[in-house]
Design an enzyme around this catalytic site. Sequence first.
Site, PDB file in Angstrom:
ATOM      1  N   PRO A  10      -3.220  -6.209   4.848  1.00 38.35           N
ATOM      2  CA  PRO A  10      -2.639  -4.886   4.601  1.00 38.35           C
ATOM      3  C   PRO A  10      -3.319  -4.051   3.516  1.00 38.35           C
ATOM      4  O   PRO A  10      -3.000  -2.878   3.369  1.00 38.35           O
ATOM      5  CB  PRO A  10      -1.192  -5.202   4.202  1.00 38.35           C
ATOM      6  CG  PRO A  10      -1.201  -6.628   3.753  1.00 38.35           C
ATOM      7  CD  PRO A  10      -2.310  -7.304   4.478  1.00 38.35           C
ATOM      8  N   TYR A  55     -10.877   4.767   3.617  1.00 43.92           N
ATOM      9  CA  TYR A  55      -9.422   4.784   3.451  1.00 43.92           C
ATOM     10  C   TYR A  55      -8.790   5.918   4.260  1.00 43.92           C
ATOM     11  O   TYR A  55      -7.745   5.734   4.887  1.00 43.92           O
ATOM     12  CB  TYR A  55      -9.090   4.932   1.959  1.00 43.92           C
ATOM     13  CG  TYR A  55      -7.675   4.560   1.620  1.00 43.92           C
ATOM     14  CD1 TYR A  55      -7.338   3.255   1.294  1.00 43.92           C
ATOM     15  CD2 TYR A  55      -6.659   5.515   1.625  1.00 43.92           C
ATOM     16  CE1 TYR A  55      -6.036   2.901   0.990  1.00 43.92           C
ATOM     17  CE2 TYR A  55      -5.350   5.177   1.321  1.00 43.92           C
ATOM     18  CZ  TYR A  55      -5.046   3.868   1.002  1.00 43.92           C
ATOM     19  OH  TYR A  55      -3.754   3.531   0.706  1.00 43.92           O
ATOM     20  N   LYS A  99      -4.638  -0.245   7.306  1.00 47.20           N
ATOM     21  CA  LYS A  99      -5.300   0.190   8.537  1.00 47.20           C
ATOM     22  C   LYS A  99      -4.566  -0.175   9.828  1.00 47.20           C
ATOM     23  O   LYS A  99      -4.894   0.347  10.900  1.00 47.20           O
ATOM     24  CB  LYS A  99      -6.710  -0.433   8.608  1.00 47.20           C
ATOM     25  CG  LYS A  99      -7.676   0.164   7.638  1.00 47.20           C
ATOM     26  CD  LYS A  99      -8.278   1.441   8.202  1.00 47.20           C
ATOM     27  CE  LYS A  99      -8.861   2.339   7.143  1.00 47.20           C
ATOM     28  NZ  LYS A  99      -7.980   3.440   6.731  1.00 47.20           N
ATOM     29  N   HIS A 142      -1.101  12.434   0.359  1.00 47.70           N
ATOM     30  CA  HIS A 142      -1.696  11.913  -0.870  1.00 47.70           C
ATOM     31  C   HIS A 142      -3.187  12.233  -0.860  1.00 47.70           C
ATOM     32  O   HIS A 142      -3.913  11.762   0.013  1.00 47.70           O
ATOM     33  CB  HIS A 142      -1.490  10.394  -0.980  1.00 47.70           C
ATOM     34  CG  HIS A 142      -0.091  10.026  -1.379  1.00 47.70           C
ATOM     35  ND1 HIS A 142       0.201   8.948  -2.179  1.00 47.70           N
ATOM     36  CD2 HIS A 142       1.093  10.613  -1.113  1.00 47.70           C
ATOM     37  CE1 HIS A 142       1.505   8.885  -2.378  1.00 47.70           C
ATOM     38  NE2 HIS A 142       2.069   9.876  -1.729  1.00 47.70           N
TER      39      HIS A 142
HETATM   40  C1  PHB Z   1       2.932   0.531   2.151  1.00 52.70           C
HETATM   41  O1  PHB Z   1       3.654  -0.239   2.797  1.00 52.70           O
HETATM   42  O2  PHB Z   1       3.386   1.555   1.619  1.00 52.70           O
HETATM   43  C2  PHB Z   1       1.489   0.209   2.005  1.00 52.70           C
HETATM   44  C3  PHB Z   1       0.988  -0.989   2.495  1.00 52.70           C
HETATM   45  C4  PHB Z   1      -0.359  -1.283   2.333  1.00 52.70           C
HETATM   46  C5  PHB Z   1      -1.185  -0.373   1.702  1.00 52.70           C
HETATM   47  C6  PHB Z   1      -0.689   0.828   1.230  1.00 52.70           C
HETATM   48  C7  PHB Z   1       0.658   1.121   1.383  1.00 52.70           C
HETATM   49  O3  PHB Z   1      -2.500  -0.666   1.525  1.00 52.70           O
END
Ligand code: PHB
Length: 403
Positions: A298, A390, A302, A77
């Site tokens: 989440p 990120y 990270k 991505h």
């Molecule tokens: C995911 O589980 O796909 C996920 C979780 C937290 C994020 C981004 C993706 O910040």
Amino acid sequence: MSLPPIRTQVGIVGAGPAGLMLSHLLHLQGIDSVVLECRTREDVEGTIRAGILEQNTVDLMIATGVGDRLLAEGHRHTGTQIRFAGEGRRVDFEGLTGRAVTVYPQHEVLIDLIARRLADGGDIRFGVSDVEVHEHTGDRPFITFVDSDGQAQRLDSELVAGCDGSRTGTRHLIPEPEVRTDYFRQYPFVWFGILAEAPRTSDELIYAHSPRGFSLCSTRSETVQRHYLQVSVDDTVDDWSDDRIWDELHRRVDGPGVEVKEGAIFSKSILPFRSFVCEPMQSGRLFLAGDAAHTVPPTGAKGMNLALADVWVLADAMVGFFTAGDRRALDGYSSAVLPRVWRAQHFSWWMSTMLHTAPDASPFDIKRQEAELDVVTSSQAGLTLIAENYTGLPLPQLVHAVS
Ligand code: PHB
């Protein structure tokens, strides 16, 4: 009858990302380890967790020979969308930093690491219980445990790694508050996560601020999507019917150019939401890595990335110890990784507070958040700050540089 002790150089508690990658990195440098895991292999390989690998993680997996499936099946991505006040702004990771992230779920990483360790003759003991680390402040630490056949065992090693996740037992061997300080923050909300058989809502992840609460549209594959809703700390899975979930996702995310795509929901769960760091991450011959030492909310994706960064530094320090008899990098392990851990804590906290709506948020608070999101996403500097964090800040310098 008691069995003779098993001997190895590094005893590793926990077969999550940190423990397995540590064992793999040590093996590549000719150092033996034994990994002890309370869960079964099926459980480890089947537990759904987050799915974003920062560029450092992808590079590490490829460089150490465990990146083939990731390259074939992961989705790169190059940006993400942040939505607020009814419109979306793109963060162009690649344009801003030359880096990207890859969507490849954590349990797939674990499947790859386990397969590789076993192919390399690695020793992973699943389904063990009563794991106890002894005498880690002396020169001869050992671990006692009961194996999956119910047999009491003893593992003698020179170093011990505590990679046993947020429900860690190893962290508690470092006395608090005498030696260890815990830094902790609770949030007044949690995440509710679903998996659904549905088409992708968009090609890139959507992080959506809304006066009704935060939502995230993520993905697992062309046909399976992972979405999250900010919900109240008192909510249970039973409070959320399928209709209520889709209705809420539409209200929080839909807008010009975006409509959440529905499908059959086949998994619902509540996720913990907290920030935690313990310092130091070591004592004597015991070294903590990953969630055993720190947990992030989440929002910044990270968790696993930090775990792998820890063991990248720890493996190097252990190699210095075994090959050159040099304890300096081991002694400096916590101080080497903690500044980057704290930066990730800050980023995860910042993204969380900027995007979530506190239960007592006033209309002023909502407008202020929208203004903050506007400031950050309308300047090159602000967008770059998000993109750099990120996609992953630079890893700490290695002392022995053997990886
Ligand atoms: C995911 O589980 O796909 C996920 C979780 C937290 C994020 C981004 C993706 O910040």
